[in-house]
Write an enzyme that holds these catalytic residues in place. Structure first.
Site, PDB file in Angstrom:
ATOM      1  N   GLU A  36      -1.199  49.924  -6.181  1.00  0.00           N
ATOM      2  CA  GLU A  36       0.090  49.939  -6.878  1.00  0.00           C
ATOM      3  C   GLU A  36      -0.012  49.284  -8.250  1.00  0.00           C
ATOM      4  O   GLU A  36       0.588  49.750  -9.218  1.00  0.00           O
ATOM      5  CB  GLU A  36       1.167  49.255  -6.032  1.00  0.00           C
ATOM      6  CG  GLU A  36       1.536  50.009  -4.756  1.00  0.00           C
ATOM      7  CD  GLU A  36       2.135  51.379  -5.017  1.00  0.00           C
ATOM      8  OE1 GLU A  36       2.522  51.683  -6.166  1.00  0.00           O
ATOM      9  OE2 GLU A  36       2.228  52.171  -4.063  1.00  0.00           O
ATOM     10  N   CYS A 191       8.570  68.673  -8.959  1.00  0.00           N
ATOM     11  CA  CYS A 191       9.722  68.389  -9.815  1.00  0.00           C
ATOM     12  C   CYS A 191       9.270  67.517 -10.984  1.00  0.00           C
ATOM     13  O   CYS A 191       9.731  66.397 -11.180  1.00  0.00           O
ATOM     14  CB  CYS A 191      10.807  67.691  -8.992  1.00  0.00           C
ATOM     15  SG  CYS A 191      12.402  67.544  -9.823  1.00  0.00           S
ATOM     16  N   CYS A 198      10.645  75.016  -9.839  1.00  0.00           N
ATOM     17  CA  CYS A 198      11.785  75.213  -8.947  1.00  0.00           C
ATOM     18  C   CYS A 198      11.553  76.375  -7.971  1.00  0.00           C
ATOM     19  O   CYS A 198      12.091  76.369  -6.866  1.00  0.00           O
ATOM     20  CB  CYS A 198      13.050  75.453  -9.756  1.00  0.00           C
ATOM     21  SG  CYS A 198      13.525  74.040 -10.797  1.00  0.00           S
ATOM     22  N   CYS A 201       9.942  74.866  -4.946  1.00  0.00           N
ATOM     23  CA  CYS A 201      10.474  73.578  -4.508  1.00  0.00           C
ATOM     24  C   CYS A 201      11.145  73.705  -3.143  1.00  0.00           C
ATOM     25  O   CYS A 201      12.002  74.574  -2.953  1.00  0.00           O
ATOM     26  CB  CYS A 201      11.472  73.052  -5.529  1.00  0.00           C
ATOM     27  SG  CYS A 201      12.205  71.466  -5.053  1.00  0.00           S
TER      28      CYS A 201
END
Length: 288
Positions: A36, A191, A198, A201
């Protein structure tokens, strides 16, 4: 709408999720914490090889804490924003000295570690320990802005983001962790900011932005300054020279051919202030 998003996204993720190191069973809280730190503002492809090398050299927080900060800064290599390496070293020292060498589990305790913000603390608690919290990063906020708010771009980070993501989480801790990862994955691979796919998606039928015809809405986020010619570029050049040096370098010799002497000096001063470099008898070196 929220339930439709969750129901569509969970099976999509289980079928399409990329095989990334930090998603492997048994990866461990230290590995998640290191990943992270590295993933902040750095592409996955650059992180993976350095993450593997880092964890091979320092498989525990204590093994990193027992070395000089300079070693962490050197090993950070080309990941950028080297303050993260210094912060991670400091966090490792805190874990060694105050938590018996074990990465804490609670969000509040994780937040007490140097360099750990709200996203990183929640990511470790959820992905390493399986606790149930909403985890929100840039990709998550973009997906929620489009699917729920009908906006092309997310607003600047706000407390309401956590509430919005919490509403998408299933009751099960395990399913909630998967949902957090699924929303991030969707934002990273489908996205996307510039070219959202799209047509493929899995939540297109439940997306407010798609239903509205994908309107262009204002982007109110602060734009990052251009890197080329910036003070940040000069800072990076100073760090590269010191990482590659076998001995300290006299301050007047650092970046001797840099095109802007004032900028070079400014870079050195800010690096000294940040603790990323040190000066001893007029010679610069990485922190000891």
């Amino acid at each position: 709408m929220q339930s439709a998003i969750t129901e569509a996204l969970l099976p999509w993720y289980r079928t399409n999720a990329r095989a990334l190191p930090w998603r492997a069973d048994g990866f461990g809280a230290w590995g998640v914490l290191v990943s992270e730190f590295m993933l902040q503002q750095t592409p996955v492809a650059r992180v993976i090889p350095l993450l593997d090398a880092w964890l091979s050299r320092w498989p525990t927080p204590t093994s990193l804490a027992d070395e000089a900060p300079a070693e962490a800064v050197k090993a950070w290599s080309n990941l950028g924003y080297p303050r993260r390496a210094l912060w991670l070293h400091r966090a490792a020292v805190q874990i060694r000295d105050h938590h018996d060498g074990v990465v804490p589990r609670s969000v509040d305790t994780l937040l007490s570690l140097t360099g750990v913000g709200d996203y990183t603390a929640r990511a470790v608690a959820v992905f390493a320990y399986g606790d149930r919290h909403p985890v929100v990063d840039t990709n998550t906020r973009r997906v929620m802005a489009r699917a729920i708010d009908g906006a092309a771009h997310p607003a600047p980070p706000r407390p309401a983001d956590l509430d919005q993501m919490a509403a998408l989480l299933p009751a099960s801790h395990a399913e909630a962790a998967v949902m957090n990862a699924a929303v991030m994955e969707l934002g990273q691979v489908t996205c996307t900011a510039r070219s959202p796919a799209c047509g493929t998606c899995p939540i297109a039928d439940a997306c407010a932005w798609h239903a509205a015809g994908r309107p262009e809405t204002p982007d109110t986020r602060r734009k990052q300054a251009k890197y080329e010619g910036s003070d940040r570029q000069a800072r990076g050049a100073v760090m590269r020279e010191l990482r590659g040096a076998t001995s300290p370098i006299a301050q007047q010799r650092i970046l001797a051919d840099w095109h802007d002497a004032a900028q070079r000096d400014r870079a050195v001063l800010t690096l000294l202030d940040d603790g990323l470099i040190e000066s001893t008898d007029g010679e610069l070196h990485l922190p000891r």
